[in-house]
Design a protein around this motif. Structure first.
Motif, PDB file in Angstrom:
ATOM      1  N   HIS A 200       0.888  -1.274   0.015  1.00 10.76           N
ATOM      2  CA  HIS A 200       0.047   0.166   0.025  1.00 10.76           C
ATOM      3  C   HIS A 200       0.843   1.302   0.173  1.00 10.76           C
ATOM      4  CE1 HIS A 200      -3.923  -1.561   1.245  1.00 10.76           C
ATOM      5  NE2 HIS A 200      -3.611  -2.550   0.396  1.00 10.76           N
ATOM      6  N   VAL A 201       2.018   1.161   0.489  1.00 12.20           N
ATOM      7  CA  VAL A 201       3.040   2.354   0.603  1.00 12.20           C
ATOM      8  C   VAL A 201       3.578   2.578  -1.027  1.00 12.20           C
ATOM      9  CG1 VAL A 201       5.123   3.208   1.276  1.00 12.20           C
ATOM     10  CG2 VAL A 201       3.524   2.068   3.058  1.00 12.20           C
ATOM     11  N   ALA A 202       3.588   1.290  -1.462  1.00 10.22           N
ATOM     12  CA  ALA A 202       4.235   1.641  -2.918  1.00 10.22           C
ATOM     13  C   ALA A 202       3.337   2.004  -3.784  1.00 10.22           C
ATOM     14  CB  ALA A 202       4.636  -0.161  -3.309  1.00 10.22           C
ATOM     15  N   LEU A 224      10.770  -4.541  -2.223  1.00 11.47           N
ATOM     16  CA  LEU A 224      11.345  -4.183  -3.716  1.00 11.47           C
ATOM     17  C   LEU A 224      10.160  -3.587  -4.265  1.00 11.47           C
ATOM     18  CD1 LEU A 224      13.202  -4.825  -5.894  1.00 11.47           C
ATOM     19  CD2 LEU A 224      11.778  -6.893  -6.519  1.00 11.47           C
ATOM     20  N   LEU A 225       9.004  -3.710  -3.810  1.00 14.34           N
ATOM     21  CA  LEU A 225       7.565  -2.935  -4.309  1.00 14.34           C
ATOM     22  C   LEU A 225       7.944  -1.280  -3.980  1.00 14.34           C
ATOM     23  CD1 LEU A 225       4.807  -5.438  -3.324  1.00 14.34           C
ATOM     24  CD2 LEU A 225       5.095  -4.390  -5.821  1.00 14.34           C
ATOM     25  N   GLY A 231       9.226   4.750  -3.824  1.00 12.36           N
ATOM     26  CA  GLY A 231       9.450   5.134  -2.424  1.00 12.36           C
ATOM     27  C   GLY A 231      10.659   4.878  -1.961  1.00 12.36           C
ATOM     28  N   THR A 232      10.662   5.091  -0.279  1.00 12.08           N
ATOM     29  CA  THR A 232      12.152   4.950   0.082  1.00 12.08           C
ATOM     30  C   THR A 232      11.616   3.642   1.121  1.00 12.08           C
ATOM     31  OG1 THR A 232      12.712   7.134   0.297  1.00 12.08           O
ATOM     32  CG2 THR A 232      13.435   5.604   1.964  1.00 12.08           C
ATOM     33  N   LEU A 251      11.628   0.945   8.168  1.00 12.39           N
ATOM     34  CA  LEU A 251      10.768   2.394   7.765  1.00 12.39           C
ATOM     35  C   LEU A 251      10.729   2.861   6.538  1.00 12.39           C
ATOM     36  CD1 LEU A 251       9.546   4.579   9.489  1.00 12.39           C
ATOM     37  CD2 LEU A 251      11.710   5.971   9.164  1.00 12.39           C
ATOM     38  N   ALA A 252       9.590   2.710   5.977  1.00 11.73           N
ATOM     39  CA  ALA A 252       9.112   2.984   4.691  1.00 11.73           C
ATOM     40  C   ALA A 252       8.240   3.981   4.306  1.00 11.73           C
ATOM     41  CB  ALA A 252       8.509   1.809   3.732  1.00 11.73           C
ATOM     42  N   CYS A 253       8.459   4.869   3.401  1.00 11.87           N
ATOM     43  CA  CYS A 253       7.541   6.048   3.111  1.00 11.87           C
ATOM     44  C   CYS A 253       7.390   6.295   1.594  1.00 11.87           C
ATOM     45  CB  CYS A 253       7.965   7.219   3.914  1.00 11.87           C
ATOM     46  SG  CYS A 253       9.664   7.919   3.144  1.00 11.87           S
ATOM     47  N   VAL A 254       6.429   6.889   1.398  1.00 13.06           N
ATOM     48  CA  VAL A 254       6.439   7.267  -0.147  1.00 13.06           C
ATOM     49  C   VAL A 254       7.243   8.348  -0.635  1.00 13.06           C
ATOM     50  CG1 VAL A 254       3.573   6.897  -0.108  1.00 13.06           C
ATOM     51  CG2 VAL A 254       4.603   9.343   0.570  1.00 13.06           C
ATOM     52  N   GLY A 255       7.362   8.406  -1.655  1.00 12.48           N
ATOM     53  CA  GLY A 255       8.255   9.319  -2.463  1.00 12.48           C
ATOM     54  C   GLY A 255       7.860  10.758  -2.013  1.00 12.48           C
TER      55      GLY A 255
END
Length: 277
Positions: A200-202, A224-225, A231-232, A251-255
């Motif tokens: 969903h972040v991707a 990878l998605l 994104g990061t 930790l992941a986030c949108v671009g």
């Protein structure tokens, strides 16, 4: 083992095939309130459908890529010592699946040598197939782009923090940090599936995600998605020189999201400078 874009796309197609094989079984079993066993503790559930789905996936991967190694959440590591390794979570979000909450998925990722080259996250309830290869990221064949909020105050964060493991440490400090998250973000959600949250972040449907206690099969496809969608994804707590998918947190986030200005730099003990974000 060097994998080019066409070979990466072929591996992604194999992962799609394996994931879809489980679809009918998981949809039929969903909301049947299956019997639940536990593994490590009461927070780690498993059902007969987890085990059966993994065996179905293993059969497809074995047929399509003989000699490859499959690392599964339920069945452990099996296969020859080849360069191609599959990381499989047959149901990521078992607790949701078991009680009838429609937020769970199948996660399958391919690692060739030391490179993550393909991955899929399949949501069987919605029949959404998120696919990543070295050629980009898609949902149901359409390209996705990781874009959304730019700062905490307008962002939705999905997190399992604090986990029981977090609370076993400095409980007061952990709860203080969680309070900072609740105060800082527009909305905090605890969806219960790291793999589907990363998908969903991707897709730009969730702005930021954080977990402190995960396994490779939870995040390999999702990371990878996120990256292929722009994104990061930052691995947290891993060994120096270790693979990103083996780090115990992320930790992941949108671009375009301002991580440097986010409260998550404190919560995740993150140093942004020089991190390559």
């Amino acid at each position: 083992m060097n994998v080019d874009v066409p070979a990466s796309r072929e591996l992604a197609g194999i992962a799609e095939l394996a994931a879809r094989t489980t679809g009918d079984r998981l949809r039929t079993a969903f909301r049947s309130r299956p019997e639940v066993d536990t593994k490590r503790d009461m927070h780690d559930p498993v059902t007969e459908h987890d085990r059966a789905a993994e065996e179905m996936i293993r059969e497809v991967l074995g047929e399509q890529t003989p000699g490859s190694v499959v690392v599964g959440e339920e069945g452990g590591t099996r296969g020859d010592s080849g360069d191609l390794r599959w990381f499989v979570d047959p149901i990521d979000g078992t607790a949701n699946f078991a009680v009838g909450l429609p937020f769970f998925c199948v996660s399958i990722a391919a690692v060739a040598g030391d490179e993550l080259v393909a991955g899929v996250v399949y949501d069987p309830v919605r029949d959404d197939m998120f696919t990543a290869s070295l050629n980009g990221a898609t949902c149901n064949g359409e390209p996705i782009e990781s874009r959304g909020a730019a700062e905490d105050r307008t962002a939705v964060i999905a997190t399992s923090y604090p986990s029981p493991r977090d609370l076993h440490g400095d409980r007061e400090e952990t709860l203080r940090r969680y309070g900072r998250v609740v105060d800082a973000f527009a909305t905090v959600r605890r969806p219960g599936s790291a793999a589907l949250t990363l998908a969903h972040v991707a897709a730009g449907w969730t702005d930021i995600a954080y977990d402190s206690s995960i396994n490779a099969w939870d995040v390999a496809a999702g990371l990878l998605l996120v990256r292929q969608a722009g994104g990061t994804y930052l691995p947290l707590g891993g060994k120096p020189g270790g693979h990103d998918w083996h780090a115990p947190g992320y930790l992941a986030c949108v671009g375009g999201f301002d991580l440097a200005g986010s409260v998550m730099t404190e919560v995740a003990d993150l140093t942004i400078a020089g991190s390559g974000t």
